[in-house]
Design a protein around this motif. Structure first.
Motif, PDB file in Angstrom:
ATOM      1  N   PHE A   8       0.870  -1.163   0.000  1.00 18.62           N
ATOM      2  CA  PHE A   8       0.000   0.000   0.000  1.00 18.62           C
ATOM      3  C   PHE A   8       0.914   1.223   0.000  1.00 18.62           C
ATOM      4  N   TRP A   9       0.804   2.036  -1.060  1.00 20.19           N
ATOM      5  CA  TRP A   9       1.727   3.172  -1.153  1.00 20.19           C
ATOM      6  C   TRP A   9       1.164   4.259  -2.048  1.00 20.19           C
ATOM      7  N   ASN A  10       1.476   5.478  -1.688  1.00 16.72           N
ATOM      8  CA  ASN A  10       1.269   6.636  -2.547  1.00 16.72           C
ATOM      9  C   ASN A  10       2.286   7.671  -2.087  1.00 16.72           C
ATOM     10  N   ASN A  11       2.894   8.388  -3.002  1.00 11.30           N
ATOM     11  CA  ASN A  11       3.885   9.368  -2.581  1.00 11.30           C
ATOM     12  C   ASN A  11       3.251  10.676  -2.121  1.00 11.30           C
ATOM     13  N   LYS A  12       1.936  10.677  -1.979  1.00 17.21           N
ATOM     14  CA  LYS A  12       1.221  11.804  -1.377  1.00 17.21           C
ATOM     15  C   LYS A  12       0.667  11.359  -0.027  1.00 17.21           C
ATOM     16  N   GLY A  13       0.889  12.154   1.005  1.00 23.24           N
ATOM     17  CA  GLY A  13       0.317  11.850   2.307  1.00 23.24           C
ATOM     18  C   GLY A  13      -1.145  12.252   2.384  1.00 23.24           C
ATOM     19  N   GLY A  14      -1.831  11.777   3.415  1.00 22.82           N
ATOM     20  CA  GLY A  14      -3.202  12.191   3.666  1.00 22.82           C
ATOM     21  C   GLY A  14      -4.262  11.503   2.850  1.00 22.82           C
ATOM     22  N   THR A  15      -3.925  10.420   2.170  1.00 22.86           N
ATOM     23  CA  THR A  15      -4.914   9.714   1.348  1.00 22.86           C
ATOM     24  C   THR A  15      -5.632   8.609   2.126  1.00 22.86           C
ATOM     25  N   GLY A  16      -5.317   8.464   3.406  1.00 24.70           N
ATOM     26  CA  GLY A  16      -5.938   7.402   4.197  1.00 24.70           C
ATOM     27  C   GLY A  16      -5.331   6.040   3.932  1.00 24.70           C
ATOM     28  N   LYS A  17      -4.089   6.038   3.473  1.00 26.41           N
ATOM     29  CA  LYS A  17      -3.428   4.795   3.072  1.00 26.41           C
ATOM     30  C   LYS A  17      -3.335   3.781   4.220  1.00 26.41           C
ATOM     31  N   THR A  18      -2.839   4.234   5.365  1.00 26.31           N
ATOM     32  CA  THR A  18      -2.609   3.299   6.471  1.00 26.31           C
ATOM     33  C   THR A  18      -3.920   2.798   7.059  1.00 26.31           C
ATOM     34  N   SER A  19      -4.911   3.686   7.219  1.00 23.98           N
ATOM     35  CA  SER A  19      -6.203   3.242   7.752  1.00 23.98           C
ATOM     36  C   SER A  19      -6.876   2.268   6.788  1.00 23.98           C
ATOM     37  N   LEU A  20      -6.739   2.531   5.491  1.00 19.15           N
ATOM     38  CA  LEU A  20      -7.287   1.619   4.491  1.00 19.15           C
ATOM     39  C   LEU A  20      -6.572   0.269   4.551  1.00 19.15           C
ATOM     40  N   ALA A  21      -5.238   0.316   4.665  1.00 21.94           N
ATOM     41  CA  ALA A  21      -4.469  -0.929   4.751  1.00 21.94           C
ATOM     42  C   ALA A  21      -4.869  -1.732   5.982  1.00 21.94           C
ATOM     43  N   PHE A  22      -5.032  -1.063   7.107  1.00 22.13           N
ATOM     44  CA  PHE A  22      -5.411  -1.746   8.350  1.00 22.13           C
ATOM     45  C   PHE A  22      -6.725  -2.493   8.183  1.00 22.13           C
ATOM     46  N   GLN A  23      -7.740  -1.817   7.658  1.00 23.28           N
ATOM     47  CA  GLN A  23      -9.045  -2.465   7.515  1.00 23.28           C
ATOM     48  C   GLN A  23      -9.029  -3.537   6.436  1.00 23.28           C
ATOM     49  N   ALA A  24      -8.368  -3.262   5.308  1.00 22.55           N
ATOM     50  CA  ALA A  24      -8.362  -4.226   4.205  1.00 22.55           C
ATOM     51  C   ALA A  24      -7.602  -5.496   4.571  1.00 22.55           C
ATOM     52  N   ILE A  25      -6.449  -5.349   5.204  1.00 18.92           N
ATOM     53  CA  ILE A  25      -5.648  -6.518   5.594  1.00 18.92           C
ATOM     54  C   ILE A  25      -6.366  -7.332   6.650  1.00 18.92           C
ATOM     55  N   ARG A 185       2.773  -6.409  -6.147  1.00 22.89           N
ATOM     56  CA  ARG A 185       1.608  -5.621  -6.530  1.00 22.89           C
ATOM     57  C   ARG A 185       1.566  -4.335  -5.711  1.00 22.89           C
ATOM     58  N   VAL A 186       1.011  -3.292  -6.309  1.00 20.49           N
ATOM     59  CA  VAL A 186       0.878  -2.002  -5.637  1.00 20.49           C
ATOM     60  C   VAL A 186      -0.589  -1.611  -5.567  1.00 20.49           C
ATOM     61  N   VAL A 187      -1.047  -1.230  -4.377  1.00 21.15           N
ATOM     62  CA  VAL A 187      -2.364  -0.629  -4.190  1.00 21.15           C
ATOM     63  C   VAL A 187      -2.142   0.854  -3.932  1.00 21.15           C
ATOM     64  N   LEU A 188      -2.717   1.696  -4.801  1.00 17.74           N
ATOM     65  CA  LEU A 188      -2.527   3.152  -4.723  1.00 17.74           C
ATOM     66  C   LEU A 188      -3.820   3.822  -4.251  1.00 17.74           C
ATOM     67  N   PRO A 189      -3.896   4.248  -2.994  1.00 13.31           N
ATOM     68  CA  PRO A 189      -5.066   5.012  -2.544  1.00 13.31           C
ATOM     69  C   PRO A 189      -4.948   6.462  -2.990  1.00 13.31           C
ATOM     70  N   VAL A 190      -6.052   7.044  -3.449  1.00  9.86           N
ATOM     71  CA  VAL A 190      -6.073   8.443  -3.863  1.00  9.86           C
ATOM     72  C   VAL A 190      -7.348   9.097  -3.331  1.00  9.86           C
ATOM     73  N   MET A 191      -7.347  10.433  -3.363  1.00 13.83           N
ATOM     74  CA  MET A 191      -8.547  11.184  -3.023  1.00 13.83           C
ATOM     75  C   MET A 191      -8.938  12.048  -4.211  1.00 13.83           C
ATOM     76  N   ALA A 192     -10.103  12.666  -4.119  1.00 14.23           N
ATOM     77  CA  ALA A 192     -10.656  13.395  -5.273  1.00 14.23           C
ATOM     78  C   ALA A 192     -10.160  14.831  -5.315  1.00 14.23           C
ATOM     79  N   ASP A 193      -8.848  14.990  -5.411  1.00 12.54           N
ATOM     80  CA  ASP A 193      -8.307  16.337  -5.573  1.00 12.54           C
ATOM     81  C   ASP A 193      -7.181  16.281  -6.596  1.00 12.54           C
TER      82      ASP A 193
END
Length: 342
Positions: A8-25, A185-193
């Motif tokens: 789980f990675w994105n080079n932008k912070g604040g996308t909820g990456k870690t919280s998403l990873a916690f729930q998904a895993i 594999r890479v999971v890229l979380p993003v937000m609508a901005d």
């Protein structure tokens, strides 16, 4: 057979990456109880580790400090510390020295999850690892030796795990490259901005060398060095539009950004399909709504959605009400994502 590794990675912070990873895993582990799962937290903040170890209300921070205080240090930093004296050779190790069972600290976490905890030592170790990776030694690809450290660790577990999940810092520093080099594999979380849209473009540039600002960077890019070392690049597996309900309704401009993200992904599918695990934006892009109050409670208590119960819960000395439908909605949505991680 090597386990499948997903980062789980994105080079932008604040996308909820870690919280998403916690729930998904956690959901993936609960849905696949026979699978032995290794989680590697390659982040100096170690937020995923704290969540798995209990969160704010479950003494996650204190539990992490106990693990970091073990001898040897039972963390990613402890493992890297062991590698530093002989960085280019693979010394025999006991992988269990660096592993923890979160269920022993947090009963809501499935027992089939094993954790290599995060560690602030990563920041201190980063300069040393970068220097070692750029040493010039005839006959030795020093960079490849360093970025293979987590790959070496997974190999040393000897098939004890069926799948590996990694959570990495938004930077693309040497420890993030070590994590990326270990992933399939890479999971890229993003937000609508617009910054998230640019972050997707930046991610594909950093990992795959797409649309580099100048060819002078080509010889130094991650993809070139991985290819020279005979190491396979991870493929983009999912683009997760996270916290989607923050941008719905009257905010039609945000929907335009979300649609433009789909257009960007479609262009990559057309021009560079070898970097993707999907052949259409419909298959590779998923939307996840904002977790709202349910998420606040879940993360404060280090609890997966499937283990939450309705009623009033204590968070930071306050009582917060969550209802059964909210929990079910969040649980069902995360299960859709978890099933795409198979």
């Amino acid at each position: 057979m090597s386990p499948t590794s997903t980062i789980f990675w994105n080079n932008k912070g604040g996308t909820g990456k870690t919280s998403l990873a916690f729930q998904a895993i956690s959901s993936f582990a609960q849905l696949n109880p026979a699978s032995k799962i290794l989680v590697i937290d390659v982040c100096p903040q170690a937020n995923l580790s704290e969540l798995l170890l209990g969160g704010l209300e479950g003494n996650g921070s204190e539990n992490l400090l106990k693990i970091q205080g073990k001898t040897p240090r039972a963390t990613i930093g402890g493992y890297f510390q062991m590698r530093l004296p002989s960085p280019y050779s693979v010394a025999p190790i006991a992988p269990t020295d660096f592993l923890t069972k979160p269920h022993d600290y947090n009963s809501t976490i499935p027992a089939n999850i094993t954790l290599m905890a995060g560690d602030p030592l990563l920041e201190l170790q980063s300069n040393a690892m970068s220097t070692l990776a750029n040493n010039q030694i005839p006959g030795t690809d020093t960079w490849a030796k360093i970025v293979s450290w987590i790959r070496d660790f997974i190999a040393a577990t000897g098939g004890d795990f069926d799948c590996v999940f990694l959570d990495a810092n938004p930077s693309f520093s040497i420890y993030t490259q070590i994590a990326m080099a270990a992933a399939d594999r890479v999971v890229l979380p993003v937000m609508a901005d617009d910054s998230s849209r640019r972050a997707i473009q930046n991610a594909f540039s950093l990992i795959y060398g797409l649309k580099l600002p100048s060819e002078i960077y080509a010889q130094h890019m991650f993809a070139t060095r991985m290819d020279a070392a005979g190491l396979a690049l991870p493929k983009a597996h999912l683009i997760v539009k996270n916290r989607i309900t923050q941008y719905m309704g009257a905010a039609s401009g945000y929907r335009a950004v979300l649609d433009s993200i789909d257009s960007d992904i479609s262009a990559i599918i057309k021009g560079s399909p070898q970097f993707l695990n999907f052949t259409s934006a419909t298959d590779g892009v998923i939307e996840v709504r904002d977790f709202q109050t349910t998420g606040v409670v879940a993360f404060a208590r280090g609890t997966p959605f499937f283990a939450l119960r309705p009623g009033k819960r204590s968070v930071g000395g306050r009582r917060i009400q969550i209802d059964a439908q909210q929990i079910k909605d969040r649980k069902d949505e995360i299960e859709i994502l978890a099933n795409k991680l198979v």
